[in-house]
Structure formats: C-alpha cells, structure tokens
Design a protein around this motif. Sequence first.
Motif, PDB file in Angstrom:
ATOM      1  N   ARG A 111     -17.189  18.366 -37.372  1.00 58.89           N
ATOM      2  CA  ARG A 111     -15.899  18.429 -38.071  1.00 58.89           C
ATOM      3  C   ARG A 111     -16.112  18.400 -39.584  1.00 58.89           C
ATOM      4  NH1 ARG A 111     -13.301  15.430 -34.942  1.00 58.89           N
ATOM      5  NH2 ARG A 111     -14.105  13.456 -35.696  1.00 58.89           N
ATOM      6  N   ALA A 114     -17.364  21.795 -40.595  1.00 54.51           N
ATOM      7  CA  ALA A 114     -16.322  22.814 -40.485  1.00 54.51           C
ATOM      8  C   ALA A 114     -15.279  22.680 -41.592  1.00 54.51           C
ATOM      9  CB  ALA A 114     -15.650  22.725 -39.114  1.00 54.51           C
ATOM     10  N   LEU A 115     -15.010  21.447 -42.011  1.00 55.83           N
ATOM     11  CA  LEU A 115     -13.954  21.219 -42.998  1.00 55.83           C
ATOM     12  C   LEU A 115     -14.477  21.024 -44.415  1.00 55.83           C
ATOM     13  CD1 LEU A 115     -11.637  18.916 -40.863  1.00 55.83           C
ATOM     14  CD2 LEU A 115     -11.323  21.351 -41.408  1.00 55.83           C
ATOM     15  N   ARG A 116     -15.765  21.302 -44.618  1.00 52.16           N
ATOM     16  CA  ARG A 116     -16.322  21.202 -45.971  1.00 52.16           C
ATOM     17  C   ARG A 116     -15.508  22.103 -46.899  1.00 52.16           C
ATOM     18  NH1 ARG A 116     -21.436  23.899 -45.865  1.00 52.16           N
ATOM     19  NH2 ARG A 116     -21.403  22.835 -43.917  1.00 52.16           N
ATOM     20  N   ASP A 117     -15.161  21.594 -48.038  1.00 46.11           N
ATOM     21  CA  ASP A 117     -14.375  22.307 -49.053  1.00 46.11           C
ATOM     22  C   ASP A 117     -12.928  22.577 -48.628  1.00 46.11           C
ATOM     23  OD1 ASP A 117     -16.663  22.351 -50.681  1.00 46.11           O
ATOM     24  OD2 ASP A 117     -17.323  24.259 -49.811  1.00 46.11           O
ATOM     25  N   VAL A 118     -12.456  21.912 -47.582  1.00 48.25           N
ATOM     26  CA  VAL A 118     -11.058  22.009 -47.168  1.00 48.25           C
ATOM     27  C   VAL A 118     -10.420  20.657 -47.470  1.00 48.25           C
ATOM     28  CG1 VAL A 118      -9.488  22.333 -45.212  1.00 48.25           C
ATOM     29  CG2 VAL A 118     -11.613  23.663 -45.336  1.00 48.25           C
ATOM     30  N   SER A 119      -9.313  20.679 -48.170  1.00 45.83           N
ATOM     31  CA  SER A 119      -8.659  19.407 -48.519  1.00 45.83           C
ATOM     32  C   SER A 119      -8.131  18.731 -47.254  1.00 45.83           C
ATOM     33  CB  SER A 119      -7.504  19.647 -49.497  1.00 45.83           C
ATOM     34  OG  SER A 119      -6.413  20.251 -48.820  1.00 45.83           O
ATOM     35  N   ALA A 120      -7.973  17.421 -47.335  1.00 48.17           N
ATOM     36  CA  ALA A 120      -7.433  16.658 -46.205  1.00 48.17           C
ATOM     37  C   ALA A 120      -6.033  17.154 -45.859  1.00 48.17           C
ATOM     38  CB  ALA A 120      -7.422  15.171 -46.540  1.00 48.17           C
ATOM     39  N   ASP A 122      -4.782  20.229 -46.326  1.00 46.07           N
ATOM     40  CA  ASP A 122      -4.888  21.521 -45.648  1.00 46.07           C
ATOM     41  C   ASP A 122      -5.400  21.356 -44.218  1.00 46.07           C
ATOM     42  OD1 ASP A 122      -3.941  22.892 -47.832  1.00 46.07           O
ATOM     43  OD2 ASP A 122      -5.906  23.652 -48.478  1.00 46.07           O
ATOM     44  N   ALA A 123      -6.345  20.452 -44.023  1.00 36.45           N
ATOM     45  CA  ALA A 123      -6.875  20.212 -42.679  1.00 36.45           C
ATOM     46  C   ALA A 123      -5.773  19.662 -41.773  1.00 36.45           C
ATOM     47  CB  ALA A 123      -8.059  19.246 -42.735  1.00 36.45           C
ATOM     48  N   ALA A 126      -3.423  22.524 -40.877  1.00 35.84           N
ATOM     49  CA  ALA A 126      -4.071  23.423 -39.914  1.00 35.84           C
ATOM     50  C   ALA A 126      -4.047  22.817 -38.512  1.00 35.84           C
ATOM     51  CB  ALA A 126      -5.506  23.719 -40.347  1.00 35.84           C
ATOM     52  N   LEU A 127      -4.368  21.554 -38.404  1.00 34.25           N
ATOM     53  CA  LEU A 127      -4.361  20.887 -37.100  1.00 34.25           C
ATOM     54  C   LEU A 127      -2.954  20.865 -36.517  1.00 34.25           C
ATOM     55  CD1 LEU A 127      -5.792  19.392 -34.840  1.00 34.25           C
ATOM     56  CD2 LEU A 127      -5.488  17.279 -36.157  1.00 34.25           C
TER      57      LEU A 127
END
Length: 158
Positions: A111, A114-120, A122-123, A126-127
């Motif tokens: 996880r 996969a979520l590197r460079d994705v803000s919390a 935005d994650a 997405a979820l």
Amino acid sequence: MGTASLGFALADVARLMRRAFRHRLRGSELTYNQARVLVRLANESGLRQVDLADRLEMQPIALSRVIDQLAERGVVERRCDPTDGRAHLLAATPRARSHLDEIARVTAAIRADALRDVSAADAAVALSVIESMRANLSSRGAGADGADNTNAAGGRAR
C-alpha cells in the motif's frame, strides 16, 4: 485518464498488487490463495465453505484443497454447522495470528508503494470511489446487466 479506461486501469492496479503480494510472500509458508482465505476468515469467522468460495470467487474444489492445507497447519478449523449437519463452518484459529501479522506487514508495504506521492486526502477519495463502485457492481442482487438475478426464494439465480 478517460472513463473508458477506468476498468482497465483498476484491473491493471489489482494485477500489479497481486504480483507484488506474491513476490513479497516468497519464502513464506503461505501461498497467495491461502493468505486470501485466512484474511477473509479472520474478518468473517464462521462462514460456510460454499459462502467463502462465493465471496472469494473460487471454485469450491480449489477452495477445499486450500482449506485442507490450512487445517493441516492448524491455522483453520472446520466446525459442524448447528443448523445443517452436512455443512461445516470455517474459522481461523489462534495459530493463524503470526500469519495474519505477516500478511498485514506485506499489505502495508505494498500500500505504501502504491500510494507513494499520493496525498492522504486523494487516497481516501480514491478508496471511497472504489468502494462505491464495488457496492454498485456487487453480485448481491443486480447482475452485470443491471437486472435482478435473484429467484423467488431470495437466492441467486444460476
């Protein structure tokens, strides 16, 4: 990314995550399918084997082999279903804890990758969207064609 490619993108991410999971499980006592079964039983103890097969979208015979392997290790047990003497309820045993901890470590690492460079934020969005999509497409009632595929008794039409 256009909406036409959303399904392909989701399928590709799922495939890559499964591949990373299998890779990181190398050297473990567990196979990918054994890990899937253990996690599901840890979250939904007391499932009948047929219901577990349905939830995991596995063939019952393939699931039976996985359960046999896990039962031999003492991490899953079959209990008689008090409402149906022919059926068994499945549960993870306390011996499954170390495997579940290993699975949690592996999934957390994947996880994070996969979520590197994705803000919390935005994650989280997405979820939420993916969970809504899953609910919308769930096999609990409406089929892929949007029709109600349940029979008069409330079960799935086959």
